[in-house]
Design an enzyme around this catalytic site. Sequence first.
Site, mmCIF file in Angstrom:
data_model
loop_
_atom_site.group_PDB
_atom_site.id
_atom_site.type_symbol
_atom_site.label_atom_id
_atom_site.label_comp_id
_atom_site.label_asym_id
_atom_site.label_seq_id
_atom_site.Cartn_x
_atom_site.Cartn_y
_atom_site.Cartn_z
ATOM 1 C CG HIS A 125 -0.929 -2.111 -7.760
ATOM 2 N ND1 HIS A 125 0.070 -2.770 -8.218
ATOM 3 C CD2 HIS A 125 -0.749 -3.484 -6.106
ATOM 4 C CE1 HIS A 125 0.601 -3.737 -7.434
ATOM 5 N NE2 HIS A 125 0.176 -3.713 -6.501
ATOM 6 C CB THR A 178 -9.506 -6.258 3.600
ATOM 7 O OG1 THR A 178 -8.939 -5.162 3.738
ATOM 8 C CG2 THR A 178 -9.123 -7.426 2.994
ATOM 9 C CG ASP A 187 -1.603 -1.603 1.373
ATOM 10 O OD1 ASP A 187 -2.377 -1.618 -0.028
ATOM 11 O OD2 ASP A 187 -2.124 -1.671 2.689
ATOM 12 C CB THR A 217 2.116 16.138 -5.923
ATOM 13 O OG1 THR A 217 2.008 16.710 -7.047
ATOM 14 C CG2 THR A 217 3.887 16.516 -5.692
ATOM 15 N N GLY A 218 -0.536 14.070 -5.685
ATOM 16 C CA GLY A 218 -1.931 13.830 -5.320
ATOM 17 C C GLY A 218 -2.170 12.307 -5.685
HETATM 18 P P1 IMP Z 1 -2.032 -12.992 2.580
HETATM 19 O O1 IMP Z 1 -1.358 -12.188 2.010
HETATM 20 O O2 IMP Z 1 -3.813 -12.515 1.594
HETATM 21 O O3 IMP Z 1 -1.885 -14.563 3.286
HETATM 22 O O4 IMP Z 1 -2.483 -12.240 4.015
HETATM 23 C C1 IMP Z 1 -0.980 -11.778 4.818
HETATM 24 C C2 IMP Z 1 -0.449 -10.351 5.516
HETATM 25 O O5 IMP Z 1 -0.572 -9.253 4.803
HETATM 26 C C3 IMP Z 1 -2.116 -9.666 6.213
HETATM 27 O O6 IMP Z 1 -0.942 -8.979 6.922
HETATM 28 C C4 IMP Z 1 -2.196 -8.883 4.899
HETATM 29 O O7 IMP Z 1 -2.902 -7.778 5.837
HETATM 30 C C5 IMP Z 1 -1.317 -8.630 4.252
HETATM 31 N N1 IMP Z 1 -0.891 -8.444 2.872
HETATM 32 C C6 IMP Z 1 -1.684 -9.044 1.754
HETATM 33 N N2 IMP Z 1 -1.254 -8.856 0.557
HETATM 34 C C7 IMP Z 1 -1.115 -7.299 1.026
HETATM 35 C C8 IMP Z 1 -1.176 -5.863 0.145
HETATM 36 O O8 IMP Z 1 -1.133 -5.948 -1.187
HETATM 37 N N3 IMP Z 1 -1.274 -4.178 1.014
HETATM 38 C C9 IMP Z 1 -1.355 -4.616 2.292
HETATM 39 N N4 IMP Z 1 -0.517 -6.094 2.926
HETATM 40 C C10 IMP Z 1 -1.244 -6.915 2.335
HETATM 41 MG MG MG Z 2 -2.836 -2.309 -2.714
#
Ligand code: IMP
Ligand code: MG
Length: 348
Positions: free
Chosen positions: A46, A254, A16, A325-326
């Site tokens: 993304h 999520t 992220d 910047t945005g």
């Molecule tokens: P999983 O990849 O769904 O098995 O999650 C394992 C850990 O990685 C958890 O803490 C998720 O929140 C984190 N996670 C997996 N993919 C992402 C992503 O794209 N962005 C941020 N956290 C992620």
């Molecule tokens: Mg993400």
Amino acid sequence: MEDLPATVIVGGFYGDEGKGKIIAHLALHDHPTVAARGGVGPNAGHTVEYNGKTFKLRMLPSTFLYERCRLLIGPGVLVNPKVFLEELKMTGTESRAGLDPQCSIIEEGHIQRDKADPHLSQIIKTTGTGIGPATEDRVKRIAKTAHQIDELKPYLVDVPLAVNQALDREENVIIEGTQGTFISLVHGTYPFVTSKDVTASATCADVGVGPRRVNDVIIVFKSFVTRVGAGPLDGEISEEEASKRGWSELATVTGRQRRAAPFDFALASRGVMLNSANQIALTKFDVLYPEVKGVRNFEEIPSKGKEFIEEIEHKTGAMVTLIGTGADSMAIIDRRREVSKTKVGATT
Ligand code: IMP
Ligand code: MG
């Protein structure tokens, strides 16, 4: 840096960081002929914003705005066919998207197992997208692969071959990583990590490219750190404080509240090392310095902001070449041309 054939983009913190936005800019600016997505799978989200439209991509590369770019998914990536097919429609890219026949398939059963497993869902706090169980099945060598799925037949492409042939022709290729370095299965804060390595080397392996073919590794850092799910987060601030500072975010896949902390120089420095990154893309700079909103010229950054950037460069040994910047893909300061005259640093 203008003659770059292969550029790898990876996340520098816990995912992220804003990779989608950076990659969308590279697509519009550099006109890559091929983009190949590595990384884990549809646990990633993304986000690309362009001209008031928002696109959330979990499977396709974030380069789709440049309409001559082929959008490929490497054999190392887990594919949820439903998500893939929906994204083709949403982006109108059926004619130029493809996935490798060896991609593992995420089935409904994997999603159920992910959500029902108390270790995964309550301790690790996974995204519930079936990632861990699908990886398990791949390791056991019982997973289905893309070539066994009828609906995917029209899109099957030998992705390593396509990527390497584009590199042979000296075309500009983007290798898109997902997640972030510190949720790597190997280098992250184990066990609070995803189910595979997500650093630059692993991302290249996902699409069938060896280390000698990569020129630039761009690591993406957000101007503050966020994390979703469980696991350590140094300097974590309260939800209330995060919202006061404008750092409050909801996860793309999520919808969960992201935890937040200030920029972590030590983590950034280690991230640069683990990925051999020579360039840094810094996103959401306007959240720290509202006066830079929409700015495209480095000289317009206030001196405090410049000091922050210099501190990052000093402590990591890599150049900050892109500054977001945005939210829009065009809201960016691109210093690559400027700094290519000086040395774009190797890590120290
Ligand atoms: P999983 O990849 O769904 O098995 O999650 C394992 C850990 O990685 C958890 O803490 C998720 O929140 C984190 N996670 C997996 N993919 C992402 C992503 O794209 N962005 C941020 N956290 C992620
Ligand atoms: Mg993400």
